[in-house]
Write a protein that holds these residues in place. Structure first.
Motif, short mmCIF file in Angstrom:
data_model
loop_
_atom_site.label_atom_id
_atom_site.label_comp_id
_atom_site.label_asym_id
_atom_site.label_seq_id
_atom_site.Cartn_x
_atom_site.Cartn_y
_atom_site.Cartn_z
N LEU A 85 56.36 39.65 46.05
CA LEU A 85 55.54 40.82 45.73
C LEU A 85 55.02 40.68 44.29
CD1 LEU A 85 56.53 44.51 46.55
CD2 LEU A 85 55.09 43.90 44.62
N LEU A 86 53.71 40.74 44.15
CA LEU A 86 53.09 40.69 42.83
C LEU A 86 52.38 42.01 42.54
CD1 LEU A 86 52.19 38.94 40.34
CD2 LEU A 86 50.11 38.42 41.65
N ASN A 87 52.75 42.65 41.46
CA ASN A 87 52.09 43.89 41.02
C ASN A 87 51.36 43.57 39.72
OD1 ASN A 87 51.26 46.44 40.38
ND2 ASN A 87 53.30 47.27 40.00
N LYS A 88 50.03 43.38 39.83
CA LYS A 88 49.25 42.92 38.68
C LYS A 88 47.80 43.34 38.86
CE LYS A 88 48.87 38.55 36.08
NZ LYS A 88 49.20 37.09 36.16
N PRO A 89 47.15 43.87 37.84
CA PRO A 89 45.74 44.25 37.98
C PRO A 89 44.90 43.08 38.48
CG PRO A 89 46.62 45.06 35.91
CD PRO A 89 47.67 44.17 36.49
N PHE A 90 43.96 43.38 39.36
CA PHE A 90 43.16 42.31 39.95
C PHE A 90 42.44 41.48 38.89
CE2 PHE A 90 39.13 40.74 41.75
CZ PHE A 90 39.65 39.89 42.73
N SER A 91 41.95 42.13 37.83
CA SER A 91 41.22 41.41 36.78
C SER A 91 42.09 40.40 36.05
CB SER A 91 40.62 42.39 35.77
OG SER A 91 41.66 43.14 35.14
N GLU A 92 43.41 40.58 36.14
CA GLU A 92 44.34 39.66 35.48
C GLU A 92 44.98 38.67 36.46
OE1 GLU A 92 47.21 42.01 33.40
OE2 GLU A 92 45.70 43.31 32.48
N THR A 93 44.70 38.85 37.74
CA THR A 93 45.31 38.00 38.76
C THR A 93 44.56 36.68 38.85
OG1 THR A 93 45.91 39.99 40.01
CG2 THR A 93 46.04 37.88 41.16
N THR A 94 45.28 35.59 38.67
CA THR A 94 44.65 34.27 38.65
C THR A 94 44.60 33.64 40.03
OG1 THR A 94 46.75 33.13 38.28
CG2 THR A 94 45.57 33.94 36.32
N PHE A 95 43.86 32.56 40.11
CA PHE A 95 43.83 31.75 41.34
C PHE A 95 45.24 31.32 41.71
CE2 PHE A 95 43.57 27.87 43.73
CZ PHE A 95 42.45 28.00 44.54
N GLN A 96 46.00 30.92 40.70
CA GLN A 96 47.38 30.47 40.95
C GLN A 96 48.27 31.60 41.45
OE1 GLN A 96 45.58 29.66 38.17
NE2 GLN A 96 45.20 27.53 38.82
N ASP A 97 48.04 32.81 40.95
CA ASP A 97 48.80 33.97 41.44
C ASP A 97 48.57 34.19 42.93
OD1 ASP A 97 49.95 34.66 38.98
OD2 ASP A 97 48.25 35.93 38.41
N PHE A 98 47.30 34.21 43.30
CA PHE A 98 46.96 34.41 44.71
C PHE A 98 47.53 33.27 45.56
CE2 PHE A 98 44.18 38.01 44.16
CZ PHE A 98 44.03 38.52 45.44
#
Length: 228
Positions: A85-98
């Motif tokens: 589970l990742l809770n992070k604003p979309f604008s800060e979410t990286t390709f690697q996060d996804f």
């Protein structure tokens, strides 16, 4: 009930940890898969085999296949419980996060299912744990773009597999859970108190995995008494 062979992913804590104990205490054989096998090993449960397993490591799937072929030759229930589970604003979410979220929550479910399917019979049951966040039209929450979209993906995957294997089995169903008080929830939302705990949800999943495929195939059951 006759003893069954059960595979559960994500067993080091939370719902998965409780499921291992429920199945083992009822006399079923369990293969518990988690990156950290120590919590289950410490329980010293009869009929439980653990494998230190990472859904993102292609080589680890070979360990699972080798165990099934050598020890069981048949799997009755697969519970795809592991998730991140990742809770992070979309604008800060990286390709690697996804990529990391999808590798665990989607690709891991797909590959585990593919590996286990040859060992499942017509009346086998594949249960995938999803989330209310993956339900189209449900309330959505900021910061969960990667997580909730990945949970939507496995819902569609399960529907497709149910159609593809409807003549031969096994059955595929999804449980879209609401908030459950687990370590993962606490890490993402430290101040939130869920109305149901891991043991209570594990009891529901235990019963559904053994009996639900008699009534459902290719279905998504919303298991939530709250929002989220």
């Amino acid at each position: 009930m006759k003893s069954k062979n059960i595979i559960i992913t994500g067993t080091s804590r939370g719902i998965g940890f409780e499921l291992v104990q429920l199945f083992a205490n009822k006399g079923h054989h369990v293969l518990a898969l988690s990156r950290n096998a120590e919590p289950v090993n410490k329980l010293k449960l009869k009929n439980v085999k653990t494998i230190a397993f990472d859904l993102c490591n292609n080589n680890d799937y070979k360990k699972v296949e080798e165990f099934i072929a050598a020890e069981w030759n048949q799997v009755d229930v697969l519970i795809n419980n592991a998730g991140t589970l990742l809770n992070k604003p979309f604008s800060e979410t990286t390709f690697q996060d996804f990529e990391q979220v999808y590798r665990t929550n989607v690709f891991g479910v797909s590959e585990m299912t593919r590996v286990v399917l040859p060992y499942m019979k017509r009346n086998g049951h594949v249960v995938t744990v999803s989330s209310m966040g993956g339900i189209q039209g449900s309330m959505k929450f900021p910061g969960l773009s990667a997580y909730s979209s990945s949970k939507g993906a496995v819902i569609t995957l399960s529907e497709l597999l149910a159609e593809e294997y409807k003549e031969t089995g096994p059955q595929f169903n999804v449980l879209a859970l609401g908030a459950v008080q687990t370590e993962m929830l606490n890490e993402a939302f430290p101040d939130y108190q869920a109305p149901i705990n891991a043991i209570e949800m594990a009891e529901y999943i235990y019963d559904f995995s053994l009996k639900g495929n008699k009534y459902y195939n290719g279905k998504v059951l919303q298991v939530s008494n709250s929002t989220p």
